[in-house]
Design an enzyme around this catalytic site. Sequence first.
Site, PDB file in Angstrom:
ATOM      1  N   HIS A  69       0.838  -1.216   0.000  1.00  0.00           N
ATOM      2  CA  HIS A  69       0.000   0.000   0.000  1.00  0.00           C
ATOM      3  C   HIS A  69       0.867   1.258   0.000  1.00  0.00           C
ATOM      4  O   HIS A  69       1.484   1.610   1.009  1.00  0.00           O
ATOM      5  CB  HIS A  69      -0.918   0.006   1.232  1.00  0.00           C
ATOM      6  CG  HIS A  69      -1.940   1.089   1.231  1.00  0.00           C
ATOM      7  ND1 HIS A  69      -3.292   0.836   1.322  1.00  0.00           N
ATOM      8  CD2 HIS A  69      -1.816   2.443   1.141  1.00  0.00           C
ATOM      9  CE1 HIS A  69      -3.961   1.988   1.299  1.00  0.00           C
ATOM     10  NE2 HIS A  69      -3.075   2.989   1.195  1.00  0.00           N
ATOM     11  N   HIS A  71       1.121   5.385  -2.092  1.00  0.00           N
ATOM     12  CA  HIS A  71       0.593   6.354  -3.062  1.00  0.00           C
ATOM     13  C   HIS A  71       1.785   6.955  -3.802  1.00  0.00           C
ATOM     14  O   HIS A  71       2.401   7.913  -3.322  1.00  0.00           O
ATOM     15  CB  HIS A  71      -0.192   7.463  -2.354  1.00  0.00           C
ATOM     16  CG  HIS A  71      -1.402   6.964  -1.615  1.00  0.00           C
ATOM     17  ND1 HIS A  71      -2.692   7.186  -2.065  1.00  0.00           N
ATOM     18  CD2 HIS A  71      -1.523   6.229  -0.477  1.00  0.00           C
ATOM     19  CE1 HIS A  71      -3.547   6.614  -1.220  1.00  0.00           C
ATOM     20  NE2 HIS A  71      -2.853   6.030  -0.237  1.00  0.00           N
ATOM     21  N   GLN A 164      -9.915   9.528  -4.585  1.00  0.00           N
ATOM     22  CA  GLN A 164      -9.598  10.255  -3.346  1.00  0.00           C
ATOM     23  C   GLN A 164     -10.741  11.157  -2.864  1.00  0.00           C
ATOM     24  O   GLN A 164     -10.981  11.280  -1.673  1.00  0.00           O
ATOM     25  CB  GLN A 164      -8.327  11.096  -3.541  1.00  0.00           C
ATOM     26  CG  GLN A 164      -7.954  11.983  -2.358  1.00  0.00           C
ATOM     27  CD  GLN A 164      -7.436  11.196  -1.166  1.00  0.00           C
ATOM     28  OE1 GLN A 164      -6.290  10.799  -1.108  1.00  0.00           O
ATOM     29  NE2 GLN A 164      -8.313  10.959  -0.182  1.00  0.00           N
ATOM     30  N   HIS A 222      -9.805   1.968   0.711  1.00  0.00           N
ATOM     31  CA  HIS A 222      -9.473   2.727   1.919  1.00  0.00           C
ATOM     32  C   HIS A 222     -10.740   2.691   2.770  1.00  0.00           C
ATOM     33  O   HIS A 222     -11.743   3.321   2.411  1.00  0.00           O
ATOM     34  CB  HIS A 222      -9.121   4.176   1.586  1.00  0.00           C
ATOM     35  CG  HIS A 222      -7.724   4.378   1.112  1.00  0.00           C
ATOM     36  ND1 HIS A 222      -7.252   3.862  -0.062  1.00  0.00           N
ATOM     37  CD2 HIS A 222      -6.683   5.084   1.663  1.00  0.00           C
ATOM     38  CE1 HIS A 222      -5.974   4.213  -0.214  1.00  0.00           C
ATOM     39  NE2 HIS A 222      -5.603   4.948   0.819  1.00  0.00           N
ATOM     40  N   GLU A 225     -10.879   4.849   7.518  1.00  0.00           N
ATOM     41  CA  GLU A 225      -9.624   5.479   7.948  1.00  0.00           C
ATOM     42  C   GLU A 225      -9.947   6.738   8.737  1.00  0.00           C
ATOM     43  O   GLU A 225      -9.801   7.862   8.270  1.00  0.00           O
ATOM     44  CB  GLU A 225      -8.726   5.819   6.740  1.00  0.00           C
ATOM     45  CG  GLU A 225      -7.320   6.273   7.187  1.00  0.00           C
ATOM     46  CD  GLU A 225      -6.474   6.837   6.062  1.00  0.00           C
ATOM     47  OE1 GLU A 225      -6.988   7.016   4.941  1.00  0.00           O
ATOM     48  OE2 GLU A 225      -5.286   7.122   6.319  1.00  0.00           O
ATOM     49  N   ASP A 321       2.402   3.369   2.882  1.00  0.00           N
ATOM     50  CA  ASP A 321       1.364   4.354   2.547  1.00  0.00           C
ATOM     51  C   ASP A 321       1.963   5.589   1.866  1.00  0.00           C
ATOM     52  O   ASP A 321       1.551   5.963   0.772  1.00  0.00           O
ATOM     53  CB  ASP A 321       0.550   4.748   3.785  1.00  0.00           C
ATOM     54  CG  ASP A 321      -0.853   5.275   3.459  1.00  0.00           C
ATOM     55  OD1 ASP A 321      -1.281   5.184   2.286  1.00  0.00           O
ATOM     56  OD2 ASP A 321      -1.521   5.781   4.381  1.00  0.00           O
TER      57      ASP A 321
HETATM   58  N1  17E Z   1      -5.318   9.437   0.998  1.00  0.00           N
HETATM   59  C1  17E Z   1      -6.090   8.916   1.970  1.00  0.00           C
HETATM   60  O1  17E Z   1      -7.328   8.986   1.883  1.00  0.00           O
HETATM   61  N2  17E Z   1      -5.522   8.308   3.022  1.00  0.00           N
HETATM   62  C2  17E Z   1      -4.198   8.219   3.108  1.00  0.00           C
HETATM   63  N3  17E Z   1      -3.657   7.613   4.169  1.00  0.00           N
HETATM   64  C3  17E Z   1      -3.379   8.768   2.094  1.00  0.00           C
HETATM   65  C4  17E Z   1      -3.986   9.361   1.044  1.00  0.00           C
HETATM   66  C5  17E Z   1      -1.891   8.687   2.210  1.00  0.00           C
HETATM   67 FE   FE2 Z   2      -3.538   5.045   1.583  1.00  0.00          FE
END
Ligand code: 17E
Ligand code: FE2
Length: 425
Positions: A69, A71, A164, A222, A225, A321
Amino acid sequence: MPDHSTPDQPYDIILRQGRLLGASDRGEATDVAIRAGKIAAIAPHLKGTAALELEVSGQLISPPFVESHIHLDSALTAGEPRWNQSGTLFEGIEIWRERKQNLSLEDVKKRAIATLRQQAAQGVLFVRSHADVSESSLTALQALLEVREAVKDWLTLQVVAFPQDGIYGGKKNDALIEEAMRMGADVVGGIPHYELTREEGVRSIERIFELAQKYDRLIDIHCDEIDDDQSRFLEVVAAWAIRQDMGSRVTASHTTAFGSYNNAYAFKLLGFLQRTEVNFIANPLINITLQGRTDTYPKRRGVTRVKELWQQGLNVSLGHDCVQDPWYSLGTGNMLDVASMAVHVCQMTGTAEIDACYNMVTWHGAKTLNIEHAYGVEVGKPANLIVLDAADRYDAIRRRATVRYVVSQGKLLAETEPPRMKWNP
Ligand code: 17E
Ligand code: FE2
């Protein structure tokens, strides 16, 4: 194991007397021979010769690290256009929204390849990267698809179409993620906890499963989070995985809210999850820094229940990440940093637990990526391996041991000398 080397047919590489790690053993001293991109022979003492003989006695031979994982589209942009001062996920998303207005293919490719080189030099040969597809030119995705091709002779890259800003957070976003599938993304992504409503979050998961079925792709969401104990999209992912019978092709990333759920709910959910083969990815470096930001004290760790998921036999891998981006300004791409942080933050300090954290950046990552068939140092498999200047998994994590050699597709890709200290009393 037969030794197929003859004087007219030497091996390409022989590694002598390394401790060869298997998924569930501590590593026996052995020789490993490589020819034509494959592991050709493994035996206590191989008789043949090779163009390149590496004496690695006392060092670990391991399959490569798997970065499950990251980006890559935002990697190496920390501070552009500004620094994340609050340290929250949401300020990171806002900064990235500004930065992504001026992406070019060159910009993304240059940073992604620089990051992949840094990773590969430290033993990472399999990477799953998210590419933001909620930007209307799809530049990040196009760039990472080109990078996937450009690096394929030395590293395997999977690209996730990651919305995103939410699939329903902008009018065009739903069409953009489907276009990303047509362009060839390997994996469908999502972010249900950032959709505008709970209902749209649920609907986004239905849409992700629909796209995965239609285009025959993997899923990596995702998921939850956030420290909100009411963020409960993981149960929706589990329900869809059960109904569509596609658990092992599905990954729930982050699931940090799982660390905040009350135990009555968490135990029920664990039971549901055991009826699936859903993979989990924790990102301990990022979770411990981004989460807990709205707490005073006691302050939560904001990491999913890694130990309990692992104890229940679910597949858990670990990711970095971010490397120097709007969410996390640090990072070097070293998977032993990630494993070490998991040992600490998830309190995985028992001997079997430390070993498990090593497996979470190797074998478990390969399972998450659905590449197990081609992964592992076994005769007949592609010759991808690393040599660590360490005696065992514990030693590797404790000292963040140097990756001495990286062999990719049968060739020596990178070598690093461990630092040498001179003591002058
Ligand atoms: N975008 C997101 O939604 N969550 C993350 N941890 C990162 C990007 C790095
Ligand atoms: Fe991520």
